[in-house]
Enzyme design. Structure first.
Site, mmCIF file in Angstrom:
data_model
loop_
_atom_site.group_PDB
_atom_site.id
_atom_site.type_symbol
_atom_site.label_atom_id
_atom_site.label_comp_id
_atom_site.label_asym_id
_atom_site.label_seq_id
_atom_site.Cartn_x
_atom_site.Cartn_y
_atom_site.Cartn_z
ATOM 1 N N ASP A 88 0.852 -1.193 0.000
ATOM 2 C CA ASP A 88 0.000 0.000 0.000
ATOM 3 C C ASP A 88 0.888 1.243 0.000
ATOM 4 O O ASP A 88 2.072 1.173 0.346
ATOM 5 C CB ASP A 88 -0.944 0.025 1.213
ATOM 6 C CG ASP A 88 -0.217 0.148 2.545
ATOM 7 O OD1 ASP A 88 0.824 -0.512 2.726
ATOM 8 O OD2 ASP A 88 -0.688 0.904 3.427
ATOM 9 N N GLU A 152 0.165 -0.821 5.949
ATOM 10 C CA GLU A 152 1.252 -0.223 6.732
ATOM 11 C C GLU A 152 1.041 1.269 6.891
ATOM 12 O O GLU A 152 1.251 1.830 7.963
ATOM 13 C CB GLU A 152 2.615 -0.494 6.075
ATOM 14 C CG GLU A 152 3.804 -0.261 7.005
ATOM 15 C CD GLU A 152 4.224 1.192 7.144
ATOM 16 O OE1 GLU A 152 4.861 1.530 8.162
ATOM 17 O OE2 GLU A 152 3.914 2.008 6.247
HETATM 18 N N1 BES Z 1 8.687 3.248 5.358
HETATM 19 C C1 BES Z 1 8.112 4.196 6.255
HETATM 20 C C2 BES Z 1 8.916 4.361 7.526
HETATM 21 C C3 BES Z 1 10.317 4.883 7.359
HETATM 22 C C4 BES Z 1 10.674 5.724 6.322
HETATM 23 C C5 BES Z 1 11.264 4.527 8.278
HETATM 24 C C6 BES Z 1 11.980 6.176 6.209
HETATM 25 C C7 BES Z 1 12.544 5.000 8.170
HETATM 26 C C8 BES Z 1 12.911 5.823 7.128
HETATM 27 C C9 BES Z 1 6.693 3.743 6.574
HETATM 28 O O1 BES Z 1 5.980 3.380 5.428
HETATM 29 C C10 BES Z 1 5.949 4.915 7.173
HETATM 30 O O2 BES Z 1 5.710 5.848 6.465
HETATM 31 N N2 BES Z 1 5.590 4.829 8.447
HETATM 32 C C11 BES Z 1 4.773 5.837 9.050
HETATM 33 C C12 BES Z 1 4.041 5.292 10.225
HETATM 34 C C13 BES Z 1 2.723 4.654 9.878
HETATM 35 C C14 BES Z 1 2.002 4.232 11.139
HETATM 36 C C15 BES Z 1 1.843 5.535 9.040
HETATM 37 C C16 BES Z 1 5.622 6.980 9.533
HETATM 38 O O3 BES Z 1 6.784 6.798 9.903
HETATM 39 O O4 BES Z 1 5.089 8.083 9.513
HETATM 40 MN MN MN Z 2 7.075 2.132 4.225
HETATM 41 MN MN MN Z 3 5.340 5.276 4.429
#
Ligand code: BES
Ligand code: MN
Ligand code: MN
Length: 457
Positions: A88, A152
């Site tokens: 996603d 995710e």
């Molecule tokens: N892949 C990201 C997280 C990420 C990006 C970690 C770059 C380290 C470096 C993940 O898809 C993401 O966007 N996570 C969200 C949290 C989620 C609960 C929506 C975030 O970190 O905002």
């Molecule tokens: Mn991600």
């Molecule tokens: Mn993300």
């Protein structure tokens, strides 16, 4: 290994074409308008896992979007790598800021531009291709299981129950994830930590209806003014968050640990230039790298209320709202932080308004080991493919499910991210370097060899 390298080289174009096809599916999990597309992306992943040679491939339904599972068990005596990723993507808005349509992938200057190019379709797809290549050339040295989810970006709320119900099926030795970034293409790094998250929405309500700002202005609390003041008071002049108890559980790093972190290359001037800002801002006493990894934060993600249409309307609005996120570090607990925030926010509200705090999703922070068999194997793999030892670095982002993998499955994660912070994930013009895509496939393939050799039971 020549056969493997030949296979990767000979199939390069096809790998990329397939990724472009996946990127053309607008699998935005947050927006109900794209529901069918999210399911289509799951089907695509399923088809590609089957084509790559995975067994027992299944689109596992959940109360939300499905989890695609597939496996290759070559010998139960061998170690098992469990690959996690997500198909996603974040919403592409605002569309008008994209130089090319977000779901019409294009290659420009050696980079692929599309929503999800880096986060996480491009990175997740490297794993399917590395697996395909290893299997096709008889080089797969251990068992592999894939668990690719579709929620995710909206908090993974159905993945927790799934892993609890599928502990046996998901049994393995290490979780392997490419969903983070590295320092630079000539400075590889392995992510060794992720921040946790507490996300909530606040609402401030004043009068029972929008009022004429001349007739009533000055005598009735304006919820937007009040909300701005309340939010501003959440941080002091040193960038310290003022919620009582907020820092109680924060693990402070030792001077040694901080010195070690400080050795990672970081160019503040380039950082500022890249963002077109004159100066950085953050918690006093900490460097930029520390502020974005080992320290907790509080940010307003969006704020609205009153009149925001064309021209001017004189109005004293009835309501104001904001979305607020707090990034958490070890040992902070998202439920406790949400509670502390709520109590504090209610306590600072003036009598002239009512406030409501609505919690959204959360997640716990994680730190991953650098002395494990898996980390050491990854180090060797990067050394081979990049010609440099990767630097361990904690990231500021969050992947809330990683803490649950440890809690429920007892498995540590290895975060082999190949994106760059400049890839504009979640932003307009998200992209992923072809160098990163291909280097990632190579490094993942090399990792399997190193890991299987070191982890033989
Ligand atoms: N892949 C990201 C997280 C990420 C990006 C970690 C770059 C380290 C470096 C993940 O898809 C993401 O966007 N996570 C969200 C949290 C989620 C609960 C929506 C975030 O970190 O905002
Ligand atoms: Mn991600
Ligand atoms: Mn993300």
């Amino acid at each position: 290994m020549d056969a493997l390298n030949n296979y990767l080289e000979n199939n390069k174009e096809r790998f990329l074409e397939e990724l472009m096809e996946l990127l053309a599916i607008p699998s935005v999990s947050a927006d109900p308008d794209f529901q069918d597309d999210v399911f289509d992306a799951a089907e695509f992943v399923k088809e590609k896992l089957i084509a790559a040679g995975a067994d027992n491939v299944e689109v596992c339904p959940t109360d939300g979007f499905p989890i695609v599972y597939g496996e290759k068990i070559i010998d139960s005596a061998l170690p098992t790598v469990v690959v996690y990723g997500h198909y996603d993507v974040q919403p592409a808005d605002p569309y008008e800021l994209w130089d090319s349509p977000p779901f019409d992938p294009v290659i420009k200057d050696g980079k692929i531009y599309a929503r999800g190019a880096c986060d996480d379709k491009g990175q997740m797809y490297m794993h399917i291709k590395a697996f395909e290549a290893l299997l096709a050339t008889n080089n797969l040295p251990c068992n592999v299981k894939f668990m690719i989810e579709g929620e995710e970006e909206v908090g993974s709320s159905n993945l927790g129950p799934f892993i609890k119900e599928n502990k046996e099926r998901l049994a393995g030795d290490i979780i392997l994830i490419s969903d983070t970034s590295m320092i630079a293409n000539d400075t590889p790094s392995i992510t060794t930590g992720l921040r946790g998250l507490a996300y909530l929405e606040v609402e401030v309500v004043g009068p029972n209806r929008d009022l004429h700002s001349g007739v009533y202005g000055g005598a009735v609390a304006n919820p937007i003014n009040v909300l701005c003041q309340m939010i501003a008071s959440l941080m002091d002049e040193n960038g310290h968050i003022t919620i009582p108890g907020f820092y109680d559980d924060v693990v402070e790093l030792t001077t040694d640990e901080r010195e070690n972190m400080g050795r990672a290359p970081f160019d503040l001037a380039a950082y500022k230039e890249h963002l077109d800002i004159k100066d950085v801002k953050g918690e006093k006493g900490y460097t930029t790298l520390e502020r974005t990894s080992i320290r907790p934060t509080l940010d307003v993600n969006g704020m609205w209320g009153g009149y925001i249409g064309e021209g001017a309307k004189t109005v004293l609005p009835s309501k104001a709202k904001a979305k607020i996120s707090m990034r958490l570090v070890p040992n902070q607990n998202d439920d406790k932080i949400t509670e502390l925030f709520t109590k504090h926010f209610e306590s600072i509200a003036p009598a002239s308004v009512k406030v409501k705090v609505i919690p959204h999703h959360g997640g716990k922070p994680v730190v991953t080991p650098t002395d494990s068999i898996a980390y050491k194997a990854a180090e060797k793999a990067y050394s081979k493919t990049f010609g440099k030892t990767p630097i361990p670095q904690r990231s500021g982002g969050s992947i809330p499910i990683v803490a649950l993998f440890e809690e429920v499955l007892g498995l540590k994660s290895l975060l082999m991210g190949f994106g760059l912070d400049s890839d504009a994930i979640h932003s307009p013009n998200e992209h992923y370097g072809l160098f990163n895509f291909y280097k990632g496939i190579e490094t993942i393939s090399a990792f399997y060899g190193e890991y299987a050799a070191a982890a033989k039971k």
